[in-house]
Design a protein around this motif. Structure first.
Motif, PDB file in Angstrom:
ATOM      1  N   ALA A 161       3.435  -6.475  -7.270  1.00 18.90           N
ATOM      2  CA  ALA A 161       2.595  -6.866  -6.135  1.00 18.90           C
ATOM      3  C   ALA A 161       1.913  -8.190  -6.457  1.00 18.90           C
ATOM      4  O   ALA A 161       1.364  -8.363  -7.545  1.00 18.90           O
ATOM      5  N   SER A 198      -0.989  -1.570  -4.683  1.00 20.99           N
ATOM      6  CA  SER A 198      -1.480  -2.398  -3.589  1.00 20.99           C
ATOM      7  C   SER A 198      -2.671  -3.212  -4.061  1.00 20.99           C
ATOM      8  O   SER A 198      -3.580  -2.682  -4.697  1.00 20.99           O
ATOM      9  N   GLU A 208      -0.641   1.331   1.146  1.00 23.27           N
ATOM     10  CA  GLU A 208      -0.784   0.066   1.878  1.00 23.27           C
ATOM     11  C   GLU A 208      -2.173   0.019   2.497  1.00 23.27           C
ATOM     12  O   GLU A 208      -2.646   0.998   3.072  1.00 23.27           O
TER      13      GLU A 208
END
Length: 169
Positions: free
Chosen positions: A6, A55, A109
Motif C-alpha cells: 500500500a 490500508s 478500505e
C-alpha cells in the motif's frame, strides 16, 4: 512472502507491505529501503497470523490498518503512528454484539470522504461497515453487516476499493 503493498495517498514516498508470515514493513523513500515495523516472532501485540489486508489513511501516512486471518483473535488492528519509537497496535474489531465476526478478514478500505470514521472490511462472509472507527465508545467501533445493503452476495470478499463518485440530486 509479501501479501499486500500500500502506498500512502498523501505521501507517495511512504510504502507499506504486509506478509503472510506476520511481518509489516515501511519505507519512507519510495521503496528503496524498508524498516520492519512489526514482527509477530518478536512482538506479541498482534496475533501470530497472516496479515492479509492493509490500508493507509488517505490524509495521514502514519496511520495504517491491517486485517488478520484465522479465528479466535481480533481481525482488524490499527497503528495510529507508524513513526513512533514504540508503536501501539489497537484491536479495532469491536466488542459484544457489534464486533466483526470471528472469521478471516481479508481486506480493509477507508471511505474516501470520511477516512477516520467510515471503514469497510471484506471477510469470508461478506462486507462489514463501521461509521465510528476512531470515535467508538467503550466497546470500540460498531460494525454492521453491509453485504445486503450494498447489493452484494454473501461470499468471500478478498478485495475492496473505494471509488469517488459525485453526489447526485
Amino acid at each position: 512472502a509479501i501479501g499486500n503493498i500500500a502506498v500512502a495517498p498523501s505521501d507517495s514516498t511512504r510504502v507499506y507491505t504486509s506478509s503472510f508470515d506476520a511481518e509489516i514493513w515501511m519505507s519512507t523513500d519510495s521503496g528503496t529501503s524498508f524498516t520492519k515495523i512489526y514482527d509477530a516472532k518478536t512482538d506479541n501485540t498482534l496475533p501470530y497470523r497472516t496479515t492479509l489486508g492493509l490500508s493507509v489513511n488517505p490524509t495521514n501516512p502514519n496511520d495504517i490498518v491491517v486485517t488478520i486471518a484465522g479465528s479466535g483473535t481480533g481481525h482488524l488492528y490499527r497503528c495510529a503512528n507508524t513513526r513512533a519509537i514504540s508503536r501501539v497496535w489497537t484491536d479495532m474489531s469491536g466488542k459484544g454484539s457489534t464486533k466483526l465476526p470471528d472469521i478471516t478478514a481479508s481486506t480493509v478500505e477507508r471511505d474516501p470522504f470520511d477516512p477516520n470514521n467510515t471503514v469497510y472490511v471484506g471477510t469470508d462472509v461478506g462486507v462489514f461497515m463501521c461509521t465510528n472507527f476512531t470515535t467508538g465508545g467503550a466497546n470500540g467501533p460498531t460494525w454492521t453487516n453491509a453485504t445486503n445493503p450494498l447489493g452484494l452476495p454473501n461470499a468471500i470478499v478478498n478485495h475492496l476499493q473505494a471509488v469517488y463518485s459525485p453526489t447526485t440530486g
